[in-house]
Enzyme design. Structure first.
Site, short mmCIF file in Angstrom:
data_model
loop_
_atom_site.label_atom_id
_atom_site.label_comp_id
_atom_site.label_asym_id
_atom_site.label_seq_id
_atom_site.Cartn_x
_atom_site.Cartn_y
_atom_site.Cartn_z
N ILE A 179 0.82 -1.16 -0.08
CA ILE A 179 -0.02 0.13 0.07
C ILE A 179 0.88 1.09 0.15
O ILE A 179 1.90 1.21 0.70
CB ILE A 179 -0.82 -0.18 1.25
N GLU A 205 1.89 -4.18 5.59
CA GLU A 205 0.87 -3.52 4.54
C GLU A 205 1.27 -4.04 3.36
O GLU A 205 1.39 -3.47 2.22
CB GLU A 205 0.64 -2.01 4.79
#
Ligand code: GH3
Ligand code: MG
Length: 459
Positions: A333, A375
């Protein structure tokens, strides 16, 4: 899709002809000129599919097929019987011997590739199911129950789209022993309505007067709920029909029939497709079930790094043994730290959760999605060449960037993701190599400005 096809025919020119056709579509071809030789190769090489001539001296095709299907080591390999033109008795004998499908001589290219691809897809699914169960067993899970091979009308549902009431009635009757039939005469919203029910198969006539059957097929392929439903089209044996058929197959239609529709052929083809659907459903169920187990990540519900590593090991070994491609995408991300800093850690978790949901929804049943780190995520795509993987990766990127993430309190946040893509090549020998390559491609994607897919260069 790559696959190893065994062609069996006692007439060498026939073998050569099929070999040339299949090789031109990038299939790996093995060949045998007698039943005994065929059995030997099936045992030793475990091909993905067998094209078996019926008429051979010594052991005929039916016997060979029966032997393949009797042996638990080989009975999962699909067999297509190649019969002389229009011999119904051959088709019946072939099905009784356990063959999955049949082709009639002279074999035309469209039917050859349609049948072969459809059965290879089914086999890829079954192999993946077995792999995944073996990985599960290694980690101490129980095996789930086998998918039943016989279908009863009460739990199999088929949607039949045809404006010719007479034909529809006849087809409906033929299928009534294996399924419950819903009949639609076409119209604008057929595909939309199909989303509401989990059909096992949709049969679409391409010669309806008011409704464009191809349009329905394309819509079915575009909706999330129906993207994976098997589609069988009925096309007329004429020039317009063959043009439609080519387009239908390009669209991802699974199989086709040419009228007059025969009971045996219809039920055999319907069964193959329904079975495929069952396996694919089972892969999804399996996926969801395993999510609850210790191998999953609590925040996102995806597989965790430990499971991914151990399963990737299995997948890589299988891909190497069968000389098949495999692709892996690593996702991270973009600028996630500022999101946490601005909205709080709980909001970050909410986003991770929704992020994982979008990824899981947009990969195929055979793909493996895992949370690799904070992430960072990994999607493993078995039997997928680089160009297809790139399309999937691009779709994943858009799934994230095109729609803002909405928090429980209503706040909308725009999120993007960067992806690094790597495929197995001769230079890649271990899972660590593959992950490293994807990781450096991901680094490059970040460096180039984020929100993009970068493919690792072949060394
Ligand atoms: P880049 O585009 O370079 O990837 O920027 P980034 O901010 O995403 O990267 P960085 O590695 O600096 O920060 C990752 C952040 O992800 C830091 C951490 O707060 C957040 N994070 C990691 N795991 C979790 C988690 O489980 N929950 C939450 N809420 N945040 C997490
Ligand atoms: Mg990041």
């Amino acid at each position: 899709m790559t696959a190893r096809v065994l062609v069996v025919d006692d007439v060498l020119p026939n073998v050569k002809l099929l070999e040339a056709k299949l090789t031109s579509e990038y299939f790996d071809v093995l060949s045998a000129t007698s039943g005994l030789e065929a059995l030997e190769i099936v045992q030793r090489e475990q091909p993905d599919i067998v094209l078996l001539d019926v008429m051979m001296p010594g052991m005929n095709g039916f016997e060979v097929c029966r032997k393949i299907k009797e042996d638990p080591v080989t009975n999962h390999i699909p067999v297509i019987m190649v019969t002389a033109l229009d011999q119904m008795s051959d088709k019946i004998a072939g099905l009784e011997a356990g063959a999955e499908d049949f082709l009639t001589k002279p074999i035309d290219d469209i039917s050859l590739f349609a049948r072969v691809k459809s059965l290879v897809r089914l086999k890829v699914m079954m192999d993946e199911l077995k792999n995944r169960e073996n990985t599960g067993a290694m980690l101490g899970w129980n095996k789930s129950e086998d998918v039943p091979e016989t279908f009863v009308p009460s739990n199999t549902s088929i949607l039949l789209v045809d404006d010719n009431e007479k034909v529809a009635k006849r087809v409906g009757q033929m299928l009534s022993e294996i399924a419950t039939i819903t009949h639609s005469t076409g119209g604008e919203n057929v595909a939309e309505r199909a989303r509401e029910k989990n059909y096992d198969l949709v049969i679409v006539s391409l010669s309806m007067r008011e409704t464009d059957g191809l349009w329905i097929c394309s819509k079915l392929r575009s909706f999330e709920e129906t993207r994976h439903v098997p589609i069988l089209v009925v096309v007329d044996d004429c020039e317009r029909g063959s043009k439609q058929l080519v387009r239908a197959l390009e669209m991802g239609v699974n199989d086709y029939l040419i009228p007059p529709v025969e009971r045996l052929e219809l039920t055999a083809r319907a069964r193959t497709q329904v079975r495929r659907k069952r396996y694919s459903d089972r892969l999804w169920e399996n996926f969801h079930l395993s999510m609850q187990l210790a191998t999953t990540d609590a925040v996102t519900g995806l597989y965790n790094r430990h499971y991914m590593n151990s399963h990737l090991e299995t997948l890589l070994r299988h891909a190497r043994q069968a000389s098949k491609p495999l692709s892996l995408a690593m996702l991270d991300i973009d600028h996630f730290k500022p999101v946490n800093d601005t909205y709080g850690h709980a909001a970050g978790d909410e986003i991770l959760h929704e992020f994982a949901k979008r990824i899981a929804r947009n990969v195929r049943g055979v793909d493996l999605a895992a949370r690799y780190g904070g992430e960072e995520f990994v999607v493993v795509m078995p039997d997928t060449v680089e160009s297809d993987a790139e399309m999937i990766a691009e779709r994943l990127r858009q799934t994230i960037s095109n729609t803002p993430f909405t928090l429980a309190d209503g706040t909308n946040i725009n999120i993007t993701v960067s992806l690094g893509l790597a495929c197995i090549t001769d230079g890649i020998l271990t899972t660590a190599d593959l992950l490293e390559r994807a990781d450096s491609a991901l680094y490059q994607a970040k460096h180039d400005g984020r929100n993009r897919v970068v493919i690792a260069n072949a060394a």
